[in-house]
Design a protein around this motif. Structure first.
Motif, mmCIF file in Angstrom:
data_model
loop_
_atom_site.group_PDB
_atom_site.id
_atom_site.type_symbol
_atom_site.label_atom_id
_atom_site.label_comp_id
_atom_site.label_asym_id
_atom_site.label_seq_id
_atom_site.Cartn_x
_atom_site.Cartn_y
_atom_site.Cartn_z
ATOM 1 N N LEU A 161 0.829 -1.199 0.000
ATOM 2 C CA LEU A 161 0.000 0.000 0.000
ATOM 3 C C LEU A 161 0.865 1.250 0.000
ATOM 4 C CD1 LEU A 161 -2.728 -1.126 2.554
ATOM 5 C CD2 LEU A 161 -2.719 -1.377 0.065
ATOM 6 N N ASP A 162 0.393 2.290 -0.635
ATOM 7 C CA ASP A 162 1.163 3.522 -0.722
ATOM 8 C C ASP A 162 0.228 4.718 -0.670
ATOM 9 O OD1 ASP A 162 0.646 4.595 -3.671
ATOM 10 O OD2 ASP A 162 0.786 2.413 -3.749
ATOM 11 N N THR A 163 0.777 5.894 -0.500
ATOM 12 C CA THR A 163 -0.039 7.100 -0.353
ATOM 13 C C THR A 163 -0.438 7.710 -1.692
ATOM 14 O OG1 THR A 163 1.954 8.474 -0.207
ATOM 15 C CG2 THR A 163 1.003 7.664 1.869
ATOM 16 N N GLN A 164 0.030 7.147 -2.799
ATOM 17 C CA GLN A 164 -0.288 7.667 -4.127
ATOM 18 C C GLN A 164 -1.372 6.863 -4.835
ATOM 19 O OE1 GLN A 164 1.168 10.589 -5.048
ATOM 20 N NE2 GLN A 164 2.024 10.462 -2.979
ATOM 21 N N GLY A 165 -1.818 5.757 -4.213
ATOM 22 C CA GLY A 165 -2.862 4.942 -4.834
ATOM 23 C C GLY A 165 -2.369 4.023 -5.930
ATOM 24 N N GLN A 166 -1.046 3.860 -6.049
ATOM 25 C CA GLN A 166 -0.526 2.997 -7.107
ATOM 26 C C GLN A 166 -0.955 1.546 -6.904
ATOM 27 O OE1 GLN A 166 3.672 4.012 -8.467
ATOM 28 N NE2 GLN A 166 3.588 5.166 -6.542
#
Length: 293
Positions: A161-166
């Motif tokens: 999971l990441d904060t950019q929605g990738q």
């Protein structure tokens, strides 16, 4: 008499076999289920495939629920069900969880339908707990385990999971490509599925169900890949039916499965992606279950 439009037929079916949702508390956490149908007959336990959840089985549940009780849990780590606690999951762990779900729902002997990874749990349940299973329907399954750990990890990667929605973008294409290529990761013309994408609402639902379990559905997928389905299927003693959708990634193994299990009823189908296909597949399952008494 002219047949009503499809949406009206679907509304009538839903009225006859309304589906409900709930949770059961197991030692490791909660398991979400969908179920309903009429209140008589041998219950049918339906087990979905990874990475999706029980919502994918609703077309079959609505139709089969007109003649029997139906129950479809989100398998642990999928949909709204909490994952199992052990670091290395096996099909036996998922089978044990399903037994606990049946006990919690007050169900004794059941018929079992399983698709892909769900088929492995269905087979394991039938072999190791024969008193709980009257008959078995296996829908689309590979015969041999994938023993290459690198391949397992490549085809069922951990989602970071990441904060950019990738991660969500990757999951969207992962879910979409399940419908375009067989197998999903072989993105070339030779592996293109003929049916194409489902409608936008279906694709959205499957993405949402997968995104809920973005970091946990891999446990079921990997356990299924390691499971020796051919060995398990040979040991099933209950009445058995095999279903293989013609555009399924494992359809090439249909004839091998028939040769391995010559006593089983076997049918090539169009799956249950469209209303017409769901009607036809449900009719095959209904006929088979009715023959069991």
């Amino acid at each position: 008499m002219r047949r009503p439009p499809y949406w009206q037929c679907e509304r009538m079916e839903r009225a006859e076999a309304a589906m409900r949702r709930g949770f059961v508390d197991l030692p490791h956490g909660q398991v979400h289920w969908r179920g309903g149908g009429v209140d008589h007959g041998v219950p049918l336990l339906l087990l979905h495939k990874a990475p999706f959840a029980a919502a994918t089985l609703l077309p079959l549940m609505h139709r089969l629920g007109t003649t029997r009780p139906v129950l479809a849990p989100d398998l642990p780590g999928c949909g709204d069900s909490e994952k199992l606690p052990m670091p290395a999951h096996t099909i036996a762990h998922f089978t044990d969880a399903m037994l606990r779900v049946l006990d919690a729902r007050g169900l004794g002997q059941v018929d079992v339908y399983g698709a892909h990874s769900g088929a492995r749990i269905a087979a394991h349940l039938a072999v190791h707990h024969p008193g709980r299973v009257r008959s078995v329907v296996l829908d689309g399954f590979g015969l041999t385990p994938m023993t290459d750990e690198a391949a397992i990890l490549r085809h069922a990667p951990d989602v970071v999971l990441d904060t950019q929605g990738q991660a969500m973008m990757w999951l969207w294409h992962f879910v979409r490509d399940q419908h375009v290529f067989a197998p999903w990761y072989a993105r070339d013309a030779a592996h293109r599925r003929p049916r194409g994408l489902p409608d936008a609402a279906t694709l959205h639902t499957r993405f949402v169900e997968t995104a809920k379990a973005a970091t946990t559905w891999q446990h079921l997928y990997r356990a299924a890949l390691r499971y020796d389905m051919a060995e398990a299927a040979r040991r099933i003693t209950q009445p058995l039916m095999l279903l293989y959708a013609r555009d399924d990634s494992v359809f090439a193994q249909f004839e091998a499965a028939r040769a391995l299990l010559p006593h089983a009823a076997a049918h090539a189908t169009d799956g249950h992606e469209t209303p017409q296909a769901a009607d036809a597949t449900a009719a095959l399952i209904e006929d088979f279950l009715t023959q069991q008494g």
